[in-house]
Write a protein that holds these residues in place. Structure first.
Motif, PDB file in Angstrom:
ATOM      1  N   LEU A  15     -16.852   5.496   2.712  1.00 24.52           N
ATOM      2  CA  LEU A  15     -16.415   6.852   2.366  1.00 24.52           C
ATOM      3  C   LEU A  15     -16.509   7.780   3.567  1.00 24.52           C
ATOM      4  O   LEU A  15     -15.620   8.605   3.799  1.00 24.52           O
ATOM      5  CB  LEU A  15     -17.259   7.403   1.212  1.00 24.52           C
ATOM      6  CG  LEU A  15     -16.916   6.881  -0.174  1.00 24.52           C
ATOM      7  CD1 LEU A  15     -17.964   7.344  -1.185  1.00 24.52           C
ATOM      8  CD2 LEU A  15     -15.540   7.341  -0.600  1.00 24.52           C
ATOM      9  N   GLU A  18     -13.627   7.642   6.044  1.00 23.94           N
ATOM     10  CA  GLU A  18     -12.362   8.306   5.704  1.00 23.94           C
ATOM     11  C   GLU A  18     -12.173   9.594   6.497  1.00 23.94           C
ATOM     12  O   GLU A  18     -11.050   9.978   6.795  1.00 23.94           O
ATOM     13  CB  GLU A  18     -12.327   8.648   4.212  1.00 23.94           C
ATOM     14  CG  GLU A  18     -12.207   7.465   3.312  1.00 23.94           C
ATOM     15  CD  GLU A  18     -12.220   7.845   1.840  1.00 23.94           C
ATOM     16  OE1 GLU A  18     -12.381   9.045   1.522  1.00 23.94           O
ATOM     17  OE2 GLU A  18     -12.085   6.943   1.008  1.00 23.94           O
ATOM     18  N   TYR A  57     -14.955  -0.434  -3.477  1.00 20.43           N
ATOM     19  CA  TYR A  57     -14.397   0.754  -2.827  1.00 20.43           C
ATOM     20  C   TYR A  57     -12.878   0.806  -3.014  1.00 20.43           C
ATOM     21  O   TYR A  57     -12.319   1.846  -3.393  1.00 20.43           O
ATOM     22  CB  TYR A  57     -14.754   0.737  -1.344  1.00 20.43           C
ATOM     23  CG  TYR A  57     -14.048   1.760  -0.503  1.00 20.43           C
ATOM     24  CD1 TYR A  57     -14.454   3.094  -0.508  1.00 20.43           C
ATOM     25  CD2 TYR A  57     -12.964   1.412   0.294  1.00 20.43           C
ATOM     26  CE1 TYR A  57     -13.799   4.030   0.263  1.00 20.43           C
ATOM     27  CE2 TYR A  57     -12.313   2.341   1.067  1.00 20.43           C
ATOM     28  CZ  TYR A  57     -12.731   3.651   1.047  1.00 20.43           C
ATOM     29  OH  TYR A  57     -12.079   4.595   1.810  1.00 20.43           O
ATOM     30  N   GLU A  58     -12.199  -0.317  -2.759  1.00 24.89           N
ATOM     31  CA  GLU A  58     -10.737  -0.350  -2.919  1.00 24.89           C
ATOM     32  C   GLU A  58     -10.345  -0.138  -4.377  1.00 24.89           C
ATOM     33  O   GLU A  58      -9.355   0.527  -4.661  1.00 24.89           O
ATOM     34  CB  GLU A  58     -10.177  -1.670  -2.390  1.00 24.89           C
ATOM     35  CG  GLU A  58     -10.246  -1.767  -0.887  1.00 24.89           C
ATOM     36  CD  GLU A  58      -9.828  -3.116  -0.351  1.00 24.89           C
ATOM     37  OE1 GLU A  58      -9.794  -4.100  -1.137  1.00 24.89           O
ATOM     38  OE2 GLU A  58      -9.554  -3.193   0.856  1.00 24.89           O
ATOM     39  N   GLU A  60     -11.987   1.614  -6.595  1.00 24.11           N
ATOM     40  CA  GLU A  60     -12.170   3.047  -6.873  1.00 24.11           C
ATOM     41  C   GLU A  60     -11.022   3.868  -6.292  1.00 24.11           C
ATOM     42  O   GLU A  60     -10.562   4.829  -6.906  1.00 24.11           O
ATOM     43  CB  GLU A  60     -13.501   3.545  -6.302  1.00 24.11           C
ATOM     44  CG  GLU A  60     -14.713   3.079  -7.056  1.00 24.11           C
ATOM     45  CD  GLU A  60     -14.831   3.687  -8.442  1.00 24.11           C
ATOM     46  OE1 GLU A  60     -14.352   4.825  -8.655  1.00 24.11           O
ATOM     47  OE2 GLU A  60     -15.402   3.013  -9.316  1.00 24.11           O
ATOM     48  N   GLN A  61     -10.547   3.491  -5.097  1.00 25.47           N
ATOM     49  CA  GLN A  61      -9.433   4.208  -4.471  1.00 25.47           C
ATOM     50  C   GLN A  61      -8.169   4.078  -5.309  1.00 25.47           C
ATOM     51  O   GLN A  61      -7.449   5.050  -5.517  1.00 25.47           O
ATOM     52  CB  GLN A  61      -9.169   3.681  -3.052  1.00 25.47           C
ATOM     53  CG  GLN A  61     -10.247   3.993  -2.067  1.00 25.47           C
ATOM     54  CD  GLN A  61     -10.385   5.472  -1.800  1.00 25.47           C
ATOM     55  OE1 GLN A  61      -9.470   6.252  -2.010  1.00 25.47           O
ATOM     56  NE2 GLN A  61     -11.555   5.871  -1.356  1.00 25.47           N
ATOM     57  N   GLU A  62      -7.908   2.866  -5.780  1.00 17.94           N
ATOM     58  CA  GLU A  62      -6.714   2.647  -6.593  1.00 17.94           C
ATOM     59  C   GLU A  62      -6.825   3.377  -7.925  1.00 17.94           C
ATOM     60  O   GLU A  62      -5.868   3.957  -8.408  1.00 17.94           O
ATOM     61  CB  GLU A  62      -6.521   1.149  -6.842  1.00 17.94           C
ATOM     62  CG  GLU A  62      -6.118   0.394  -5.610  1.00 17.94           C
ATOM     63  CD  GLU A  62      -6.099  -1.107  -5.819  1.00 17.94           C
ATOM     64  OE1 GLU A  62      -6.229  -1.552  -6.965  1.00 17.94           O
ATOM     65  OE2 GLU A  62      -5.959  -1.820  -4.823  1.00 17.94           O
ATOM     66  N   SER A  64      -8.486   6.058  -8.593  1.00 16.01           N
ATOM     67  CA  SER A  64      -8.448   7.509  -8.462  1.00 16.01           C
ATOM     68  C   SER A  64      -7.047   8.028  -8.146  1.00 16.01           C
ATOM     69  O   SER A  64      -6.816   9.233  -8.152  1.00 16.01           O
ATOM     70  CB  SER A  64      -9.425   7.971  -7.374  1.00 16.01           C
ATOM     71  OG  SER A  64      -8.967   7.576  -6.100  1.00 16.01           O
ATOM     72  N   ASP A  66      -5.630   7.939  -5.260  1.00 18.27           N
ATOM     73  CA  ASP A  66      -5.851   8.637  -3.993  1.00 18.27           C
ATOM     74  C   ASP A  66      -4.521   8.898  -3.279  1.00 18.27           C
ATOM     75  O   ASP A  66      -3.800   7.967  -2.951  1.00 18.27           O
ATOM     76  CB  ASP A  66      -6.769   7.797  -3.109  1.00 18.27           C
ATOM     77  CG  ASP A  66      -7.087   8.452  -1.790  1.00 18.27           C
ATOM     78  OD1 ASP A  66      -6.971   9.689  -1.708  1.00 18.27           O
ATOM     79  OD2 ASP A  66      -7.461   7.732  -0.848  1.00 18.27           O
ATOM     80  N   ARG A  69      -3.864   7.055   0.079  1.00 15.01           N
ATOM     81  CA  ARG A  69      -3.444   5.657  -0.042  1.00 15.01           C
ATOM     82  C   ARG A  69      -1.951   5.590  -0.353  1.00 15.01           C
ATOM     83  O   ARG A  69      -1.222   4.780   0.219  1.00 15.01           O
ATOM     84  CB  ARG A  69      -4.257   4.958  -1.133  1.00 15.01           C
ATOM     85  CG  ARG A  69      -3.914   3.510  -1.291  1.00 15.01           C
ATOM     86  CD  ARG A  69      -4.817   2.854  -2.334  1.00 15.01           C
ATOM     87  NE  ARG A  69      -4.563   1.461  -2.449  1.00 15.01           N
ATOM     88  CZ  ARG A  69      -5.099   0.523  -1.689  1.00 15.01           C
ATOM     89  NH1 ARG A  69      -5.931   0.865  -0.752  1.00 15.01           N
ATOM     90  NH2 ARG A  69      -4.803  -0.736  -1.860  1.00 15.01           N
TER      91      ARG A  69
END
Length: 114
Positions: A15, A18, A57-58, A60-62, A64, A66, A69
């Motif tokens: 995080l 980023e 982590y990936e 969570e990114q997908e 959310s 983001d 991304r």
């Protein structure tokens, strides 16, 4: 440091990465070294913890949605599209154009699923 703490630690580093420029970000090897040297975790275990943390982590990114991304995916698609247009209009290479459009189509489908 137990498994949960290690995974949380790695996720916090990811995080923090980023907000950093690419040359300032900690890479996988750097993070593994921190776990091995500073926290006395065996190297093979550190790699396993890192991959678990990266997967979470990936995910969570997908989850959310983001926008960064999504922007990166759009940039990749735009660049591939530009290559295809250049092949057709400047290089006059229909074969390269078709193969690049095929790649664009595959990437577009993959990004839509993600």
């Amino acid at each position: 440091m137990d498994k949960k703490q290690s995974i949380d630690f790695v996720q916090n580093i990811l995080l923090a990465n980023e907000n950093l420029k690419p040359e300032e970000q900690l890479q996988r090897k750097d993070i593994i070294d921190i776990l091995v040297v500073d926290h006395k975790i065996p190297e093979s275990t550190a790699y396993r913890y890192f991959s678990d943390a990266l997967r979470e982590y990936e995910w969570e990114q997908e989850k959310s949605g983001d926008p960064t991304r999504i922007d990166k995916n759009k940039k990749v698609l735009d660049q591939v599209w530009d290559i295809a247009q250049h092949a057709r209009e400047i290089e006059l290479d229909d074969e390269k154009f078709l193969s690049t459009i095929e790649l664009w189509s595959k990437l577009s489908t993959r990004f839509r699923k993600a």
